[in-house]
Write a protein that holds these residues in place. Structure first.
Motif, PDB file in Angstrom:
ATOM      1  N   ARG A  54       0.818  -1.212   0.000  1.00  0.00           N
ATOM      2  CA  ARG A  54       0.000   0.000   0.000  1.00  0.00           C
ATOM      3  C   ARG A  54       0.854   1.266   0.000  1.00  0.00           C
ATOM      4  O   ARG A  54       0.379   2.343  -0.314  1.00  0.00           O
ATOM      5  CB  ARG A  54      -0.890   0.030   1.260  1.00  0.00           C
ATOM      6  CG  ARG A  54      -2.180  -0.756   1.132  1.00  0.00           C
ATOM      7  CD  ARG A  54      -3.165  -0.298   2.209  1.00  0.00           C
ATOM      8  NE  ARG A  54      -4.419  -1.022   2.122  1.00  0.00           N
ATOM      9  CZ  ARG A  54      -4.737  -2.039   2.899  1.00  0.00           C
ATOM     10  NH1 ARG A  54      -3.904  -2.485   3.787  1.00  0.00           N
ATOM     11  NH2 ARG A  54      -5.902  -2.639   2.769  1.00  0.00           N
ATOM     12  N   SER A  55       2.130   1.139   0.371  1.00  0.00           N
ATOM     13  CA  SER A  55       2.965   2.316   0.602  1.00  0.00           C
ATOM     14  C   SER A  55       3.280   3.049  -0.688  1.00  0.00           C
ATOM     15  O   SER A  55       3.417   2.456  -1.748  1.00  0.00           O
ATOM     16  CB  SER A  55       4.279   1.909   1.283  1.00  0.00           C
ATOM     17  OG  SER A  55       4.018   1.220   2.476  1.00  0.00           O
ATOM     18  N   SER A  56       3.427   4.370  -0.558  1.00  0.00           N
ATOM     19  CA  SER A  56       3.853   5.189  -1.692  1.00  0.00           C
ATOM     20  C   SER A  56       5.191   5.854  -1.387  1.00  0.00           C
ATOM     21  O   SER A  56       5.587   6.784  -2.067  1.00  0.00           O
ATOM     22  CB  SER A  56       2.792   6.248  -2.003  1.00  0.00           C
ATOM     23  OG  SER A  56       2.492   6.994  -0.851  1.00  0.00           O
ATOM     24  N   GLY A 171      -2.367   7.670   2.940  1.00  0.00           N
ATOM     25  CA  GLY A 171      -1.413   6.949   2.103  1.00  0.00           C
ATOM     26  C   GLY A 171      -0.346   7.822   1.473  1.00  0.00           C
ATOM     27  O   GLY A 171       0.653   7.314   0.975  1.00  0.00           O
ATOM     28  N   ASP A 302      -4.273  -3.028  -2.005  1.00  0.00           N
ATOM     29  CA  ASP A 302      -4.109  -2.726  -3.421  1.00  0.00           C
ATOM     30  C   ASP A 302      -3.788  -1.236  -3.570  1.00  0.00           C
ATOM     31  O   ASP A 302      -3.589  -0.542  -2.584  1.00  0.00           O
ATOM     32  CB  ASP A 302      -5.363  -3.103  -4.220  1.00  0.00           C
ATOM     33  CG  ASP A 302      -6.616  -2.385  -3.732  1.00  0.00           C
ATOM     34  OD1 ASP A 302      -6.500  -1.251  -3.223  1.00  0.00           O
ATOM     35  OD2 ASP A 302      -7.724  -2.948  -3.862  1.00  0.00           O
ATOM     36  N   LYS A 303      -3.757  -0.784  -4.822  1.00  0.00           N
ATOM     37  CA  LYS A 303      -3.473   0.632  -5.081  1.00  0.00           C
ATOM     38  C   LYS A 303      -4.585   1.256  -5.923  1.00  0.00           C
ATOM     39  O   LYS A 303      -4.337   1.892  -6.944  1.00  0.00           O
ATOM     40  CB  LYS A 303      -2.109   0.784  -5.756  1.00  0.00           C
ATOM     41  CG  LYS A 303      -0.946   0.457  -4.819  1.00  0.00           C
ATOM     42  CD  LYS A 303       0.380   0.995  -5.325  1.00  0.00           C
ATOM     43  CE  LYS A 303       1.470   0.802  -4.285  1.00  0.00           C
ATOM     44  NZ  LYS A 303       2.753   1.406  -4.688  1.00  0.00           N
ATOM     45  N   ASN A 304      -5.815   1.061  -5.454  1.00  0.00           N
ATOM     46  CA  ASN A 304      -6.978   1.620  -6.137  1.00  0.00           C
ATOM     47  C   ASN A 304      -7.521   2.880  -5.454  1.00  0.00           C
ATOM     48  O   ASN A 304      -8.593   3.368  -5.829  1.00  0.00           O
ATOM     49  CB  ASN A 304      -8.098   0.574  -6.231  1.00  0.00           C
ATOM     50  CG  ASN A 304      -7.785  -0.496  -7.264  1.00  0.00           C
ATOM     51  OD1 ASN A 304      -7.313  -0.189  -8.357  1.00  0.00           O
ATOM     52  ND2 ASN A 304      -8.010  -1.755  -6.912  1.00  0.00           N
ATOM     53  N   HIS A 305      -6.810   3.365  -4.451  1.00  0.00           N
ATOM     54  CA  HIS A 305      -7.255   4.584  -3.772  1.00  0.00           C
ATOM     55  C   HIS A 305      -7.056   5.792  -4.688  1.00  0.00           C
ATOM     56  O   HIS A 305      -6.245   5.767  -5.618  1.00  0.00           O
ATOM     57  CB  HIS A 305      -6.483   4.780  -2.464  1.00  0.00           C
ATOM     58  CG  HIS A 305      -6.779   3.725  -1.450  1.00  0.00           C
ATOM     59  ND1 HIS A 305      -7.918   3.750  -0.674  1.00  0.00           N
ATOM     60  CD2 HIS A 305      -6.100   2.609  -1.087  1.00  0.00           C
ATOM     61  CE1 HIS A 305      -7.910   2.694   0.132  1.00  0.00           C
ATOM     62  NE2 HIS A 305      -6.826   1.986  -0.106  1.00  0.00           N
ATOM     63  N   HIS A 308      -3.510   7.012  -5.019  1.00  0.00           N
ATOM     64  CA  HIS A 308      -2.663   6.157  -5.855  1.00  0.00           C
ATOM     65  C   HIS A 308      -2.862   6.492  -7.341  1.00  0.00           C
ATOM     66  O   HIS A 308      -1.915   6.489  -8.131  1.00  0.00           O
ATOM     67  CB  HIS A 308      -2.982   4.682  -5.622  1.00  0.00           C
ATOM     68  CG  HIS A 308      -2.515   4.172  -4.283  1.00  0.00           C
ATOM     69  ND1 HIS A 308      -3.297   3.380  -3.486  1.00  0.00           N
ATOM     70  CD2 HIS A 308      -1.353   4.363  -3.616  1.00  0.00           C
ATOM     71  CE1 HIS A 308      -2.633   3.082  -2.378  1.00  0.00           C
ATOM     72  NE2 HIS A 308      -1.463   3.676  -2.433  1.00  0.00           N
ATOM     73  N   LYS A 309      -4.108   6.784  -7.708  1.00  0.00           N
ATOM     74  CA  LYS A 309      -4.409   7.115  -9.105  1.00  0.00           C
ATOM     75  C   LYS A 309      -3.732   8.411  -9.530  1.00  0.00           C
ATOM     76  O   LYS A 309      -3.250   8.536 -10.665  1.00  0.00           O
ATOM     77  CB  LYS A 309      -5.922   7.223  -9.304  1.00  0.00           C
ATOM     78  CG  LYS A 309      -6.673   5.910  -9.079  1.00  0.00           C
ATOM     79  CD  LYS A 309      -8.168   6.100  -9.218  1.00  0.00           C
ATOM     80  CE  LYS A 309      -8.915   4.800  -8.964  1.00  0.00           C
ATOM     81  NZ  LYS A 309     -10.376   4.955  -9.120  1.00  0.00           N
ATOM     82  N   LYS A 312      -0.070   7.892 -10.144  1.00  0.00           N
ATOM     83  CA  LYS A 312       0.168   7.292 -11.467  1.00  0.00           C
ATOM     84  C   LYS A 312       0.295   8.343 -12.563  1.00  0.00           C
ATOM     85  O   LYS A 312       0.883   8.100 -13.617  1.00  0.00           O
ATOM     86  CB  LYS A 312      -0.977   6.331 -11.815  1.00  0.00           C
ATOM     87  CG  LYS A 312      -0.851   4.947 -11.178  1.00  0.00           C
ATOM     88  CD  LYS A 312      -2.087   4.120 -11.429  1.00  0.00           C
ATOM     89  CE  LYS A 312      -2.273   3.814 -12.901  1.00  0.00           C
ATOM     90  NZ  LYS A 312      -3.464   2.963 -13.145  1.00  0.00           N
ATOM     91  N   HIS A 317       3.427  14.019  -4.004  1.00  0.00           N
ATOM     92  CA  HIS A 317       2.510  13.830  -2.877  1.00  0.00           C
ATOM     93  C   HIS A 317       1.771  15.119  -2.556  1.00  0.00           C
ATOM     94  O   HIS A 317       0.558  15.121  -2.330  1.00  0.00           O
ATOM     95  CB  HIS A 317       3.296  13.382  -1.639  1.00  0.00           C
ATOM     96  CG  HIS A 317       3.652  11.931  -1.665  1.00  0.00           C
ATOM     97  ND1 HIS A 317       3.652  11.138  -0.540  1.00  0.00           N
ATOM     98  CD2 HIS A 317       4.013  11.114  -2.691  1.00  0.00           C
ATOM     99  CE1 HIS A 317       4.005   9.899  -0.863  1.00  0.00           C
ATOM    100  NE2 HIS A 317       4.234   9.868  -2.162  1.00  0.00           N
TER     101      HIS A 317
END
Length: 376
Positions: A54-56, A171, A302-305, A308-309, A312, A317
Motif C-alpha cells: 500500500r505504501s507510496s 497513504g 491494493d493501489k486503487n485509492h 494512488h491514481k 500514477k 505527494h
C-alpha cells in the motif's frame, strides 16, 4: 481554571476567545516540540514504517506521529474544554483504548480482527455510554426518527467505517492531515454559529487544528531527518474524533426538549455531515466495490485509492493531496449552497460528485495514454 475564568469576567475579556487562542497555541506547541523526540526514539529503536504494497514511499520513516497528537489533544482538551468530558463521560476512555491499539499496530502490526474488536468497544462506549448517536435521518429514504437499538447499531457501524476510512486515506503526505484540518475547521465554524452551548466542541475543533498543523509541518518536510507519519495511532484518533464531532453536529438539529438549550432544525444536516466527510467515505466505498467487482477480499491491499491514481499521473505527494482536498472542498461548498433543496436529491448530488472525483484521475490517465499511442 475556574478562578482564571472569574478573573477574566471581571476584566471584561471573553473567556471563550481566550480558551480558543490558548487551546490552539498550546496544542500546536505541544505537538511541535514532542515530534522531534518521537522521531529520535523511533530511529534509535527502529520503530519505522517499512515500504509495502500500500505504501507510496521508498524509505523507512518513523510512524508514531499520532502519539504527539494524542498527547496535545488529551492535555489541551482537558484544560480548555473540560466540559466535554463531563458531557461525554466515556470519551477519554475511548481515546486511551485507541491510543493503545494504534501504538500496538504501528509497532508490531495487530491482526485485523483485534483492531475491529477494539473499534467496536470504543464505538459502543461512546454510542451507548455517552449517548452520542444518529437518532434521525431527517427524511433520507423516507426515514425520520430511528428506533433506539437500530440507532445504536447504525451509529456504531458509522464510527467503525469512519475510523477505518481515515486510516485508508492516510497513504500520501499531507492528505489525511490536510483533510482533517478542513473537516475540523468546518465543524468548528458550524458549532460556533450554532451558539454558546456548543463552545466546548468549538474548542475541541480548534485543538485538533493546532495539533494537525504542527504534525503537517513535519509530515510535509523535504528532509528525511525530520519526516514522520501519523501512523494508525493518528489516523484512528482523527477518524474517531471527526466521527464524534460529525454525529454531535447532526444531533444539534434534533429537538430533544432540553431546558435552556436552543434547538435548531435543518433537514439537510446529515447530508452536510456526509459532504464534510465525503473524501474518506467515497474512497473507502469505491475501493471496497472495486475489490468485490474483481472478486478479491475487501481487506486485501491494493493501489486503487484516489491518491494512488493521482500518483500514477506522475504528480508529487503534495500536489496530489492539494488536488484531492480542493476537489472535495468544492463538493462541500456546493452542498452548502444547495442545503435547502430536497434532502434525497442533495444526497444524490453529493455522492455523484464524490464518486466522479474517484474516477476523474482514471479518465485523465486513459486519455493521456491514448494521446501518447496516437503520437507514436
Amino acid at each position: 481554571m475556574k478562578n482564571f475564568e472569574l478573573f477574566l469576567n471581571h476584566t471584561g475579556i471573553s473567556i471563550f476567545y481566550v480558551k480558543v487562542g490558548l487551546g490552539f497555541l498550546s496544542s500546536f506547541l505541544i505537538t511541535f516540540f514532542s515530534i522531534p523526540t518521537i522521531i529520535k526514539i523511533s530511529k534509535r529503536k527502529n520503530l519505522m514504517d517499512e515500504p509495502g504494497v500500500r505504501s507510496s514511499h521508498l524509505r523507512k520513516i518513523p510512524n508514531l506521529g499520532g502519539i504527539a497528537m494524542f498527547y496535545s489533544i488529551g492535555i489541551c482538551t482537558s484544560i480548555f474544554a473540560y466540559e466535554i468530558f463531563d458531557l461525554y463521560k466515556f470519551l477519554f476512555a475511548s481515546l486511551i483504548i485507541l491510543l493503545y491499539v494504534g501504538i500496538m499496530d504501528d509497532i508490531v502490526v495487530m491482526r485485523a480482527y483485534k483492531k475491529l474488536v477494539a473499534q467496536i468497544v470504543v464505538s459502543a462506549f461512546i454510542v451507548i455510554g455517552s449517548d452520542v448517536r444518529i437518532r434521525n435521518l431527517f427524511g433520507i429514504f423516507g426515514v425520520y426518527e430511528i428506533h433506539y437499538w437500530v440507532s445504536v447499531i447504525f451509529s456504531i457501524i458509522t464510527f467503525i467505517i469512519l475510523i477505518n476510512a481515515f486510516n485508508l486515506i492516510d497513504g500520501i503526505d499531507g492528505l489525511a492531515g490536510g483533510y482533517s484540518l478542513i473537516c475540523s475547521a468546518l465543524f468548528g465554524i458550524s458549532y460556533f454559529r450554532l451558539g454558546a452551548y456548543n463552545f466546548p466542541l468549538v474548542i475541541l475543533s480548534v485543538v485538533l487544528i493546532g495539533s494537525v498543523l504542527a504534525f503537517l509541518y513535519y509530515n510535509l518536510s523535504n528532509y528525511r531527518a525530520t519526516k514522520i507519519f501519523m501512523g494508525d495511532t493518528g489516523s484512528m484518533l482523527l477518524g474517531f474524533l471527526l466521527a464524534f464531532t460529525c454525529i454531535c453536529f447532526i444531533d444539534i438539529f434534533i429537538d430533544k426538549q432540553l431546558v435552556n438549550v436552543p434547538r435548531y432544525h435543518l433537514k439537510s444536516a446529515p447530508v452536510i455531515a456526509v459532504a464534510i466527510l465525503i473524501l474518506p467515505i467515497v474512497d473507502t466505498l469505491n475501493v471496497i466495490l472495486v475489490r468485490f467487482w474483481n472478486k478479491k477480499s475487501p481487506f486485501e491491499a491494493d493501489k486503487n485509492h484516489i491518491h494512488h491514481k493521482l500518483l500514477k499521473l506522475d504528480l508529487t505527494h503534495r500536489r496530489s493531496s492539494f488536488y484531492i482536498i480542493s476537489y472535495y472542498l468544492f463538493i462541500i461548498i456546493i452542498t452548502y449552497y444547495l442545503r435547502h433543496i430536497n434532502v434525497n436529491l442533495l444526497l444524490f448530488i453529493v455522492l455523484a460528485l464524490g464518486f466522479s472525483g474517484a474516477y476523474i484521475p482514471d479518465i485523465i490517465y486513459v486519455s493521456k495514454n491514448n494521446k501518447l499511442k496516437s503520437n507514436n
